[in-house]
Enzyme design. Sequence first.
Site, mmCIF file in Angstrom:
data_model
loop_
_atom_site.group_PDB
_atom_site.id
_atom_site.type_symbol
_atom_site.label_atom_id
_atom_site.label_comp_id
_atom_site.label_asym_id
_atom_site.label_seq_id
_atom_site.Cartn_x
_atom_site.Cartn_y
_atom_site.Cartn_z
ATOM 1 C CB SER A 236 -7.844 -4.011 -15.069
ATOM 2 O OG SER A 236 -7.138 -5.137 -14.607
ATOM 3 C CG HIS B 178 -5.563 -2.611 -10.545
ATOM 4 N ND1 HIS B 178 -4.987 -3.834 -10.353
ATOM 5 C CD2 HIS B 178 -6.419 -2.784 -11.606
ATOM 6 C CE1 HIS B 178 -5.466 -4.707 -11.230
ATOM 7 N NE2 HIS B 178 -6.329 -4.083 -12.006
ATOM 8 C CG HIS C 171 -3.453 -9.235 -3.835
ATOM 9 N ND1 HIS C 171 -4.629 -9.915 -4.063
ATOM 10 C CD2 HIS C 171 -3.000 -8.832 -5.051
ATOM 11 C CE1 HIS C 171 -4.855 -9.938 -5.363
ATOM 12 N NE2 HIS C 171 -3.896 -9.284 -5.992
ATOM 13 N NE ARG D 81 0.424 -11.590 -9.885
ATOM 14 C CZ ARG D 81 -0.493 -10.626 -9.880
ATOM 15 N NH1 ARG D 81 -1.069 -10.261 -11.028
ATOM 16 N NH2 ARG D 81 -0.845 -10.005 -8.763
ATOM 17 C CG ASP E 15 2.161 -3.972 -9.238
ATOM 18 O OD1 ASP E 15 2.332 -4.272 -10.430
ATOM 19 O OD2 ASP E 15 1.039 -3.876 -8.723
HETATM 20 N N1 CMX Z 1 0.713 -0.371 3.164
HETATM 21 C C1 CMX Z 1 0.061 0.245 4.199
HETATM 22 N N2 CMX Z 1 -1.199 -0.066 4.561
HETATM 23 C C2 CMX Z 1 -1.800 -1.061 3.897
HETATM 24 C C3 CMX Z 1 -1.170 -1.776 2.854
HETATM 25 C C4 CMX Z 1 0.136 -1.383 2.485
HETATM 26 N N3 CMX Z 1 0.790 -1.949 1.479
HETATM 27 N N4 CMX Z 1 -2.018 -2.718 2.385
HETATM 28 C C5 CMX Z 1 -3.164 -2.597 3.103
HETATM 29 N N5 CMX Z 1 -3.026 -1.586 4.010
HETATM 30 C C6 CMX Z 1 -4.055 -1.050 4.918
HETATM 31 C C7 CMX Z 1 -5.240 -0.564 4.096
HETATM 32 O O1 CMX Z 1 -4.959 0.726 3.543
HETATM 33 C C8 CMX Z 1 -6.334 -0.584 5.134
HETATM 34 O O2 CMX Z 1 -6.156 0.521 5.986
HETATM 35 P P1 CMX Z 1 -7.417 1.367 6.573
HETATM 36 O O3 CMX Z 1 -8.238 0.369 7.317
HETATM 37 O O4 CMX Z 1 -6.771 2.384 7.438
HETATM 38 O O5 CMX Z 1 -8.138 1.917 5.385
HETATM 39 C C9 CMX Z 1 -5.998 -1.846 5.924
HETATM 40 O O6 CMX Z 1 -4.588 -2.075 5.725
HETATM 41 C C10 CMX Z 1 -6.764 -3.073 5.492
HETATM 42 O O7 CMX Z 1 -6.558 -3.281 4.118
HETATM 43 P P2 CMX Z 1 -6.575 -4.775 3.510
HETATM 44 O O8 CMX Z 1 -7.944 -5.334 3.768
HETATM 45 O O9 CMX Z 1 -5.411 -5.537 3.989
HETATM 46 O O10 CMX Z 1 -6.325 -4.518 1.973
HETATM 47 P P3 CMX Z 1 -7.399 -4.189 0.814
HETATM 48 O O11 CMX Z 1 -7.956 -5.464 0.290
HETATM 49 O O12 CMX Z 1 -8.364 -3.158 1.268
HETATM 50 O O13 CMX Z 1 -6.462 -3.492 -0.272
HETATM 51 C C11 CMX Z 1 -4.568 -3.199 -1.642
HETATM 52 C C12 CMX Z 1 -5.574 -4.212 -1.074
HETATM 53 C C13 CMX Z 1 -3.726 -3.913 -2.696
HETATM 54 C C14 CMX Z 1 -5.314 -2.043 -2.285
HETATM 55 C C15 CMX Z 1 -3.667 -2.698 -0.480
HETATM 56 O O14 CMX Z 1 -2.956 -3.778 0.072
HETATM 57 C C16 CMX Z 1 -2.713 -1.618 -0.905
HETATM 58 O O15 CMX Z 1 -3.078 -0.432 -0.892
HETATM 59 N N6 CMX Z 1 -1.432 -1.983 -1.302
HETATM 60 C C17 CMX Z 1 -0.493 -1.021 -1.835
HETATM 61 C C18 CMX Z 1 -0.818 -0.701 -3.299
HETATM 62 C C19 CMX Z 1 -0.457 -1.865 -4.206
HETATM 63 O O16 CMX Z 1 0.613 -2.424 -4.130
HETATM 64 N N7 CMX Z 1 -1.373 -2.209 -5.112
HETATM 65 C C20 CMX Z 1 -1.135 -3.243 -6.133
HETATM 66 C C21 CMX Z 1 -1.963 -4.498 -5.937
HETATM 67 C C22 CMX Z 1 -1.699 -5.522 -7.032
HETATM 68 C C23 CMX Z 1 -2.205 -5.044 -8.348
HETATM 69 O O17 CMX Z 1 -3.435 -4.944 -8.528
HETATM 70 O O18 CMX Z 1 -1.403 -4.721 -9.224
#
Ligand code: CMX
Length: 440
Positions: A245, A275, A322, A331, A377
Amino acid sequence: MADRKDPLKEKFHKKSSELRTEIRSLIKANGDLVVGDVKLAQVFGGARGIKTMMWETSELDAYDGIRFRGYTIPQLREKLPTAPGGEEPLPEGLFWLMLTGDLPTKTQVKWVSKEWRRRGKIPNYVYATLKKLPADTHPMTQFSIGITAMGSDSIFDKKYAEGMHKSEYWDATYEDAMNLIARLPHLAAFIFSRSFGDGKKPKQDRTLDWAANYAKMLGFDNGEFLELMRLYLTIHADHEGGNASAHTAFLVNSTLANVYTSFASAINSLSGPLHGLANQEVIKWVFNMLEELGTQKPTKEQIADYVQKTLDSGRVIPGYGHAVLRQPDPRFTAQRGFAERNIPNDELVQVIWKIFDVVPPMLESLGKVKNPWPNVDAHSGALLVHYGMKQYVYYTVLFGVSRALGVLAALCWSRALGQPLERPKSVTSEWVKEQIKKNS
Ligand code: CMX
């Protein structure tokens, strides 16, 4: 620009003018300094860790979490002024800190509260625009449209059309930013009223601070909830500049788009489930789990089974993981602390704490998740539900109101420092293959 005396603007102008001069000579002398390499995996991997922008208001460390101008969240709880009789920091104080780099006094924070009450009025055409939308339009869509609509009122646009000199950009940006922050609780509370209440325009209380006023306009006046809002709107305010954002707002604003359209773009970015929307997804996921298990007090084994089922169905566990952090999000910890102090026996809060015990080792065992810990979150929804705010599709709007503080302070800095149009370089897969060939 405004005739009134504005101590915050004066201080910001002084500080930003000094830094602008310093940065110019710094770049002149050190412009070729290498600050990092870019690896192919980063080009294909969402630009993780590439240093490409300057963002003054906060800095994120993978292990220590967020620092606002050097201060951690526990330090902010200690050092920022609170409401009379309260314990939680006032977001007004954080805005002052982010904009000036200095901790504010109680008097300065009171001035900001008053100033935002003064600037809070939303033009009627904004309400009329929103009333044209179906009442069940997602609150984040309404929020984005309302903010964009307010852009018709931009001082920056008006002055730009009149031929404003570039040395004045910071001033018009500051004025727009202060107006927008002041208006957001009114807009956001109206959206809540349209979506879940009688659709009337909420009225502010002329004695209250920004967060408490927002809470009251939403229809909540429990003192503990007002304190929760002060904490909530403080801790969600900024997370350095690279998050989706903030970065979106920075990019859009670098074209000299006004802060209304820039911040509406940030809100659009925040509305994605990876996000900001994750805060709605967490509580939805928890409610679905409790319903499916037929209990409000699931065991850790039951939670683990449900987590496994979610992973097996190719979905993420919302609220966990994250892109930068590699520890439990401070947080999350701050919200957990609030719950421990105020509502330790709440059943839903206890479920959130059990999930915290269960999920990290399960994510870790997948062998690919870089951060198995909870993010901001994971906890927020349970606190809101406790105080009666169960309309979870609204939760990301609360996040958005708070995020305005960091993003808009940073956009003021960006204009004051004269930062240019952002234009990184993209490459094609053909180019990549060519480089690999050359390299071998
Ligand atoms: N549950 C299941 N799988 C997850 C996961 C979770 N909470 N977090 C990461 N992974 C997976 C990814 O989907 C990815 O899988 P693939 O290789 O099969 O595509 C793998 O683990 C590697 O991901 P990463 O490098 O650890 O994480 P990223 O930096 O790519 O993504 C984030 C970060 C936040 C998008 C991811 O952890 C996620 O999807 N979390 C759940 C959604 C969430 O809570 N978002 C809020 C973040 C905070 C905010 O901005 O408000």
